[in-house]
Design an enzyme around this catalytic site. Structure first.
Site, PDB file in Angstrom:
ATOM      1  N   HIS A 128       1.431  -1.303  -0.022  1.00  0.00           N
ATOM      2  CA  HIS A 128      -0.077  -0.240   0.265  1.00  0.00           C
ATOM      3  C   HIS A 128       1.168   1.254   0.085  1.00  0.00           C
ATOM      4  O   HIS A 128       0.075   2.328   0.860  1.00  0.00           O
ATOM      5  CB  HIS A 128      -0.707   0.328   1.487  1.00  0.00           C
ATOM      6  CG  HIS A 128      -2.322  -0.659   1.424  1.00  0.00           C
ATOM      7  ND1 HIS A 128      -3.053  -0.480   0.510  1.00  0.00           N
ATOM      8  CD2 HIS A 128      -1.910  -2.115   1.941  1.00  0.00           C
ATOM      9  CE1 HIS A 128      -3.849  -1.963   0.222  1.00  0.00           C
ATOM     10  NE2 HIS A 128      -3.526  -2.457   1.373  1.00  0.00           N
ATOM     11  N   ASP A 170      -0.380  -4.940   6.314  1.00  0.00           N
ATOM     12  CA  ASP A 170      -1.434  -6.305   5.470  1.00  0.00           C
ATOM     13  C   ASP A 170      -1.257  -5.982   3.925  1.00  0.00           C
ATOM     14  O   ASP A 170      -0.701  -5.005   3.505  1.00  0.00           O
ATOM     15  CB  ASP A 170      -3.063  -4.905   5.985  1.00  0.00           C
ATOM     16  CG  ASP A 170      -3.123  -3.564   4.934  1.00  0.00           C
ATOM     17  OD1 ASP A 170      -2.272  -3.418   5.342  1.00  0.00           O
ATOM     18  OD2 ASP A 170      -4.334  -3.884   4.665  1.00  0.00           O
ATOM     19  N   GLU A 171      -2.047  -7.191   3.365  1.00  0.00           N
ATOM     20  CA  GLU A 171      -2.128  -7.252   1.762  1.00  0.00           C
ATOM     21  C   GLU A 171      -0.530  -7.158   1.241  1.00  0.00           C
ATOM     22  O   GLU A 171      -0.822  -6.414   0.133  1.00  0.00           O
ATOM     23  CB  GLU A 171      -3.182  -6.671   1.245  1.00  0.00           C
ATOM     24  CG  GLU A 171      -4.299  -6.606   2.037  1.00  0.00           C
ATOM     25  CD  GLU A 171      -5.515  -6.159   1.705  1.00  0.00           C
ATOM     26  OE1 GLU A 171      -6.277  -6.539   0.857  1.00  0.00           O
ATOM     27  OE2 GLU A 171      -5.377  -4.571   1.580  1.00  0.00           O
ATOM     28  N   VAL A 172       0.791  -7.406   1.807  1.00  0.00           N
ATOM     29  CA  VAL A 172       1.340  -7.475   0.916  1.00  0.00           C
ATOM     30  C   VAL A 172       1.300  -8.727  -0.310  1.00  0.00           C
ATOM     31  O   VAL A 172       1.622  -9.895   0.059  1.00  0.00           O
ATOM     32  CB  VAL A 172       2.666  -7.941   1.940  1.00  0.00           C
ATOM     33  CG1 VAL A 172       4.386  -7.882   0.898  1.00  0.00           C
ATOM     34  CG2 VAL A 172       2.556  -6.905   2.650  1.00  0.00           C
TER      35      VAL A 172
END
Length: 531
Positions: free
Chosen positions: A274, A334-336
């Site tokens: 992100h 998160d969400e790597v």
């Protein structure tokens, strides 16, 4: 013919609608519901412009308290165009045995200390208070200034309009929050939210006794924070370098506005994913993606192999810790996406040199560096659940923020590992259903799988999350409120407060109450009208 008559009657009967509001609002009911409350039929009338607060003297934060009293006096004074500005002629209430007269004063007693004007809200602050309205008058007591703020909000909600007059029933309230962390997350990267919108959100949070503003300030799409260390991040990474940024003065205004309402501001600068907006000004921070061993011009998560990446983060986070006074910092995690790391030959070589066999290990290596940076800055931190699930070694002081499906199971694992947990899985306000959907948030119980007192103490609370993909300054407030109010009651009130029918009538009143105070809360239950 008989069949036609029967069917016609059936459809008319089935779709008949009673006139009037779907839900009749309560009067003077408190949201969130207090822990203990006794209400009687006796009552006072209030003449707003003759009503006063009697504040404690010789405290360390007189201006802080005066500011709060001014806010709440204004709320009371402007809640109705009262006909009681002058003593009226005899009216029905003066012949009513339940009428006690005119309430002129709320006496406030601060039992503990308020050390100074710059007092900051912190995790585990005491927000307890007692509020009594009886034949002797009205009295608010608390050990702390934070309890006084919560009690003032409750007092303001007890007052209701009846025939163009303001009334308050005699009542006895003993109140305290169930959880110490009652938060609201606002994403200001996907759509930039002007400062005035954030200030309105903070007002609404105070009206709902939420006490943590989780500011998800940056993400892939834009970097609106105006850094004094790296101003180029917002110059190039914001949607607009002037109208789409938060200047240092804006940030200070938001933090102060929150502080005097007993609200902590926790910044989130999500890493290593992100972060695409960071790379507009500093592409060297991000990993170059490859196709068939050739750089394809795309950039992925932060490059975990370079010391310069951590030097940059250290410099920026040193500034952030200085700007934001709260003791906690949300570092994301998160969400790597691993595809870009997998494609990059330098990353592959780095993993071989360090004996990393999985990309989760590489992510852990990155997060550990960030954790070490914050440790050196004496800052505590929150992380999204993936950091825990992927096995990063975290001290027990870490707060793990659970957000994915099957969140109760993950939260249970976090707690059993001795870590603090924060819950959001069922409180994503960006998830919409047709019609009224607040009851789904209301029914969510974060402590369902926790049984012992030791486990329950590790659950700090939760947050309602408003992600910004599909809301902007014109739609975000009615999208949030009063849906977030349902979360607020779950986090404040006793876990046995689950009666939807009771909540409906109180929320109907509370949504109108917020409307009167300038918050564009949407109707919670269908057709009706605010008075």
């Amino acid at each position: 013919m008989r069949l036609f008559i029967f069917l016609s009657f059936f459809f008319v009967y089935t779709f008949a609608i009673r006139p009037g509001p779907v839900i009749q609002a309560s009067k003077g009911a408190v949201w969130p519901k207090p822990q203990q409350q006794e209400v009687s039929e006796t009552y006072y009338l209030i003449r707003p412009h003759s009503f006063t607060f009697e504040a404690p003297v010789n405290i360390g934060c007189p201006s802080f308290l005066d500011d709060a009293l001014t806010r709440y006096w204004t709320i009371i004074a402007t809640s109705i165009t009262s006909k009681l500005e002058e003593t009226p002629e005899a009216n029905f209430w003066e012949l009513d045995d339940n009428f006690l007269g005119y309430l002129e004063t709320l006496t406030i007693t601060l039992l503990g200390e308020c050390p100074n004007e710059n007092i900051l809200p912190e995790l585990h602050d005491n927000e307890n208070y007692t509020l009594t309205v009886d034949s002797e008058g009205a009295f608010l007591e608390s050990e702390t200034i934070w309890g006084v703020l919560r009690g003032l909000e409750t007092f303001s909600q007890l007052i209701y309009a009846e025939q163009d007059t303001l009334m308050i029933n005699t009542t006895k309230i003993v109140d305290f929050p169930r959880f110490p962390h009652r938060g609201f997350l606002l994403d200001t990267s996907r759509h930039f939210e002007p400062v005035r919108i954030i200030l309105q959100m903070l007002d609404a949070m105070a009206y709902n006794k939420l006490n943590v503003f989780h500011w998800h300030i940056t993400d892939d799409h834009s970097f609106p924070y105006k850094s004094r260390t790296y101003h180029e991040l917002s110059d190039k990474g914001a949607y607009h370098p002037v109208s789409g940024v938060y200047e240092q003065s804006d940030v200070m205004k938001i933090i102060e506005y929150a502080r005097v309402r007993g609200i902590r501001v926790i910044p989130e600068f999500d890493t290593p994913g992100h972060t695409r907006s960071w790379g507009v000004a500093h592409p060297e921070l991000l990993t170059s993606c490859f196709t068939d061993n050739v750089a394809n011009g795309e950039l992925g998560p932060m490059d975990p192999t370079k010391d310069t990446t951590y030097d940059f983060i250290n410099n920026l986070f040193t500034e952030i810790v200085d700007v934001f006074p709260d003791s906690y910092f949300h570092i994301g995690g998160d969400e790597v996406e691993f595809d870009c790391w997998k494609s990059n030959p330098d990353v592959s070589n780095f993993m071989k040199q360090n004996n990393f066999s999985t990309y989760e290990q590489l992510e852990s290596y990155f997060i550990q560096h960030v954790v070490d940076i914050l440790d050196n800055l004496s800052s505590k931190y929150l992380v999204w659940e993936e950091v825990f699930v992927n096995g990063v070694e975290l001290p027990n002081s870490t707060v793990v923020h659970v957000w994915k499906d099957n969140g109760l199971s993950t939260l249970n694992n976090v707690i059993k590992a001795g870590k603090y947990g924060l819950y959001s899985s069922c409180w994503y306000l960006s998830v919409l259903h047709s019609g009224s959907d607040w009851d789904a948030f209301y029914k969510c119980e974060p402590g369902l799988l926790l049984h012992t007192e030791e486990e329950k103490k590790l659950l700090l609370g939760g947050e309602a999350c408003m992600w910004g993909e599909y809301v902007n300054e014109f739609s975000v407030i009615p999208r949030v409120w009063p849906r977030a109010s349902a979360v607020a009651e779950r986090l404040w009130s006793d876990e046995n407060v689950v009666d939807i029918s009771d909540a409906q009538i109180r929320l109907e009143e509370h949504a109108c109450r917020m409307n009167k105070r300038g918050i564009a809360a949407q109707p919670p239950n269908g057709p009706g009208m605010c008075f």
